[in-house]
Motif scaffolding. Structure first.
Motif, mmCIF file in Angstrom:
data_model
loop_
_atom_site.group_PDB
_atom_site.id
_atom_site.type_symbol
_atom_site.label_atom_id
_atom_site.label_comp_id
_atom_site.label_asym_id
_atom_site.label_seq_id
_atom_site.Cartn_x
_atom_site.Cartn_y
_atom_site.Cartn_z
ATOM 1 N N UNK A 221 0.818 -1.207 0.000
ATOM 2 C CA UNK A 221 0.000 0.000 0.000
ATOM 3 C C UNK A 221 0.857 1.264 0.000
ATOM 4 N N UNK A 222 2.123 1.124 0.351
ATOM 5 C CA UNK A 222 3.031 2.266 0.375
ATOM 6 C C UNK A 222 3.858 2.372 -0.891
ATOM 7 N N UNK A 223 3.687 1.441 -1.803
ATOM 8 C CA UNK A 223 4.482 1.456 -3.028
ATOM 9 C C UNK A 223 4.107 2.642 -3.913
ATOM 10 N N UNK A 224 5.090 3.349 -4.455
ATOM 11 C CA UNK A 224 4.796 4.369 -5.470
ATOM 12 C C UNK A 224 4.507 3.712 -6.808
ATOM 13 N N UNK A 225 4.093 4.524 -7.763
ATOM 14 C CA UNK A 225 3.702 3.999 -9.067
ATOM 15 C C UNK A 225 4.864 3.320 -9.784
ATOM 16 N N UNK A 226 6.068 3.845 -9.622
ATOM 17 C CA UNK A 226 7.224 3.240 -10.286
ATOM 18 C C UNK A 226 7.460 1.821 -9.803
ATOM 19 N N UNK A 227 7.233 1.575 -8.521
ATOM 20 C CA UNK A 227 7.422 0.233 -7.976
ATOM 21 C C UNK A 227 6.325 -0.711 -8.455
ATOM 22 N N UNK A 228 5.104 -0.216 -8.538
ATOM 23 C CA UNK A 228 4.005 -1.031 -9.057
ATOM 24 C C UNK A 228 4.242 -1.361 -10.519
ATOM 25 N N UNK A 229 4.732 -0.371 -11.276
ATOM 26 C CA UNK A 229 5.047 -0.605 -12.685
ATOM 27 C C UNK A 229 6.141 -1.656 -12.826
#
Length: 291
Positions: A221-229
């Protein structure tokens, strides 16, 4: 009006063609991803070159915006980028300004100590132990506080401050202004081009930062978009794999969804550039030349 010789016109024409060619090469990857994100299923399963889609489908974007994980990561990225940029700009500015003062005690030693950090570091394991002992593991503060200052950005801003006429500070001192008032009322307003340029560098770095959350953020839930990507593109998210494994028009290919996520992650940071474009070139040039 300046007249050009035939050789000058030929040179200008060839130069323009070369720049257009380079621009097309630069823009094509973005265009390829954008087209790939709106391809309908029947076109996306066909191999080949797609300069323009015959049909457009926004189902991939509907899927992306329907996922709470991706939207949550988008808000996290916005927060981290804004907070980190403001924080780093402030720390960089208040570090660079005293270093232009000739009467600062130990000025050369302090500057050499800062330069030393550009070439030598403590290593990944000591860095991880430090972050852990500071209690910043699994906290968004780990993406903001440790990256307080970039030595390169500090040197650029220091060089810019040195180009500001010293007579302005002397006049302010005569009027009774102290260093803090001079810094906030004179130095910073005159340094907007440099601050905008460095701010863009910091913002892009913060927005694209996936390495720090990979090391220290265990809560998704704390991941930024770059990490999700990164999780989608590299770790081959199982949900997207299942969505793309059925040969049916009811399902989209995982590649289409990946392209849509890339577009969603790139567009916000691109939209920042037009607001600071007028300051960008001036900030780069003045900050790199000492008069």
């Amino acid at each position: 009006m300046k007249s050009y010789s035939l050789s000058g016109k030929i040179f200008d024409g060839l130069n323009a063609l070369f720049l257009i060619f380079m621009a097309l090469i630069t823009l094509y990857p973005f265009w390829h991803v954008l087209v790939g994100s709106v391809l309908p299923y029947e076109e996306s399963i066909q191999s080949g070159f797609h300069l323009f889609p015959k049909k457009m489908s926004f189902e991939a974007f509907e899927y992306v915006f329907s996922k709470s994980t991706i939207m949550q990561s988008l808000f996290v990225s916005v927060f981290v980028t804004v907070a980190g940029t403001v924080y780093q700009l402030f720390i960089t500015a208040i570090t660079a300004y005293p270093l232009i003062k000739q009467d600062l005690p130990g000025r050369s030693a302090i500057f050499l100590f800062i330069i030393f950090t550009m070439f030598f570091g403590g290593g990944l394991i000591p860095y991880y132990l430090l972050i852990k002992n500071l209690g910043m593991v699994n906290s968004l503060s780990v993406m903001i506080i440790p990256a307080a200052i970039s030595t390169y950005n500090m040197i650029v801003l220091k060089t810019f401050f040195q180009n500001i006429p010293v007579e302005l500070e002397e006049s302010a001192k005569i009027d009774g202004a102290g260093y803090m008032k001079i810094f906030f009322r004179i130095i910073l307003p005159l340094s907007i081009p440099a601050l905008a340029t460095i701010g863009l560098f910091i913002a892009v770095g913060q927005w694209n930062n996936w390495y720090t959350p990979m090391l220290f953020l265990n809560d998704k839930e704390l991941w930024p978009l770059a990490m999700v990507l990164r999780d989608i593109l590299i770790n081959n998210n199982m949900e997207l794999t299942r969505a793309g494994s059925f040969i049916s028009e009811e399902f989209m290919l995982a590649d289409t969804i990946k392209n849509a996520v890339v577009v969603v992650s790139v567009v916000p940071i691109i939209l920042v550039y037009p607001f600071i474009q007028k300051h960008f070139v001036k900030g780069v040039m003045i900050g790199s030349i000492k008069s």
